[in-house]
Design an enzyme around this catalytic site. Structure first.
Site, short mmCIF file in Angstrom:
data_model
loop_
_atom_site.label_atom_id
_atom_site.label_comp_id
_atom_site.label_asym_id
_atom_site.label_seq_id
_atom_site.Cartn_x
_atom_site.Cartn_y
_atom_site.Cartn_z
N TYR A 105 -0.76 33.32 7.10
CA TYR A 105 -2.16 33.63 7.38
C TYR A 105 -2.64 34.62 6.32
O TYR A 105 -1.92 35.56 5.98
CB TYR A 105 -2.28 34.28 8.77
CG TYR A 105 -3.66 34.85 9.02
CD1 TYR A 105 -4.66 34.07 9.59
CD2 TYR A 105 -3.97 36.17 8.63
CE1 TYR A 105 -5.93 34.59 9.78
CE2 TYR A 105 -5.24 36.68 8.82
CZ TYR A 105 -6.22 35.89 9.39
OH TYR A 105 -7.47 36.40 9.57
N GLU A 193 -11.18 33.43 5.92
CA GLU A 193 -9.85 33.26 6.47
C GLU A 193 -9.20 31.99 5.94
O GLU A 193 -9.86 30.94 5.90
CB GLU A 193 -9.99 33.13 7.99
CG GLU A 193 -9.03 33.93 8.77
CD GLU A 193 -9.29 33.76 10.27
OE1 GLU A 193 -9.34 34.78 10.95
OE2 GLU A 193 -9.45 32.64 10.74
#
Ligand code: GDP
Ligand code: MN
Length: 397
Positions: A105, A193
């Site tokens: 991530y 993101e």
């Protein structure tokens, strides 16, 4: 404003980040056409992904892999029209499927309290980061970018090491992390993101397998207040996926946020609106919304505000609190009277208007002869009356 994955990926590509090729399709036949060249170029599979503005599409069945054009068409047919968290899928992204070795991530958010961009990374990619943050906060590593110099290379390397990325991908990671930060600044984003940022296996023509880092999913939120500087991004707004109430409020130039209570509020000025909400709570009531009708509110705007408030079925009372400065009290009062004549649902209303033309406002309201309208001399008085009216309506209901 949230962007769809394919739009977000374009912004990443513009900053030079590695994103696998992709196309967008609105019908199964288009998905088939999109898949053909990727399959022809040697990709064993294509990935078909629902384009909706919610997370967890994978778990919801909105991400599927196909090994042939026929299958791509069939799976796109399943995903298009699917309901994911209340949103109907109208488009899919089609891309050559990556062979994923590991998922990370990587995200950037605006950290307002630190007044810096915060980069966050985790070795637990792929899953929703909110879950990781709640269950194992130590699994997320954080670093603040420098306010003037941006994300420095050494900071990106620190992130990479803390995420356990390994040295092989260090250089690529530094380019991605600094590019992520640039994407943030270039578009006035609140959030960028990449999840997953994946180590992908590449099968090179000479049969030597290599690895690369690829951005397989992208999520970007643009700061609404900055959209004026980005007309090209404003065009990407997806009205189908926005709450109709938000769309209407924006069109009318009203700041409106729906809340859970029963007392609808119409106030001019954000500070006064917040004070009004605080006083309602202190008096034992619950506001149904935050609504700032802005300065110099004309009566059409008042009518629009009224219809937004009344679109919420849990509203049992309306509290109007206007401080007449540039906004004229009589104009607001006339707007209220007109709006009440037009609307179908009659909800008791308490009005406090002070300042410019307050006397005339009071006269207009009195002359309207509406038995459900009360005026109040002070804000405390107005709040008390509104809370009492709402409580009575709740008992009656
Ligand atoms: P999200 O669930 O809405 O976040 O959608 P993602 O794009 O992140 O996809 C969810 C999951 O699908 C990823 O974590 C991957 O495991 C899988 N996935 C997405 N793209 C690919 C791909 O190109 N190849 C493979 N094998 N899996 C993928
Ligand atoms: Mn994802």
């Amino acid at each position: 404003m949230k962007l769809q994955e394919f739009q977000a990926k374009k912004l990443l590509l513009a900053q030079g980040l590695p994103v696998p090729d992709f196309s967008v399709a609105a019908t199964p036949a288009e998905a088939r056409q999109a898949a053909l060249p990727y399959l022809g170029m040697g990709a064993g599979r294509v990935v078909i992904k629902a384009q909706v503005l919610v997370g967890g599409r994978g778990k919801a069945g909105g991400v599927k892999l196909a090994t042939s054009a026929d299958e791509a068409e069939e799976l796109a047919g399943q995903i298009l029209g699917m309901d994911i968290k209340g949103i109907t899928v109208r488009r899919v992204l089609v891309a050559p499927a990556a062979e994923i070795a590991r998922e990370f991530y990587l995200g950037a958010v605006l950290d307002r309290s630190a007044r810096r961009v915060l980069l966050m990374g985790s070795a637990e990619g792929g899953v929703e980061i909110e879950e990781v943050a709640a269950e194992r906060p130590e699994a997320i590593v954080r670093v603040h970018a420098h306010p003037h110099l941006g994300l420095l290379d050494y900071q990106a390397r620190q992130l990479a090491f803390a995420m356990g990325l390994g040295t092989q991908h260090l250089r690529a990671f530094v380019a991605i992390a600094t590019g992520l930060h640039r994407t943030m600044l270039a578009n006035d984003a609140d959030l960028v993101e990449i999840n997953p940022l994946a180590i992908v296996l590449e099968h090179l023509p000479d049969a030597v397998a290599g690895e690369s880092l690829q951005c397989l999913d992208a999520k970007i939120t643009i700061d609404d207040s900055a959209l004026e500087r980005h007309p090209e991004l404003e065009l990407l707004r997806d009205l189908d996926e926005e709450d109709p109430v938000d769309v209407q409020a924006r069109q009318e130039g009203l700041s409106f946020i729906r809340l859970d209570g029963s007392i609808g509020c119409m106030v001019n000025g954000a500070g006064l609106a917040m004070t009004t909400m605080d006083l309602i709570k202190r008096a034992g009531g619950e506001p149904a919304n935050f609504l700032d009708i802005g300065g110099g509110a004309k009566h059409e705007k008042v009518a629009a505000a009224m219809s937004l408030i009344l679109s919420d079925p849990s509203v049992r009372a309306i509290l109007v609190n206007i401080f007449g400065g540039i906004a004229r009290g009589d104009e607001v009062a006339q707007g209220l009277v007109d709006a009440r004549r037009q609307q179908e649902r009659h909800v008791p209303m308490v009005v406090r208007i002070v300042g410019t033309n307050a006397d005339e406002a009071a006269r207009i309201l009195a002359e309207s002869g509406d038995p459900d309208v009360q005026t109040a001399a002070s804000l405390d008085d107005a709040v008390e009356k509104a809370v009492a009216v709402a409580a009575r309506a709740a008992v009656g209901a």
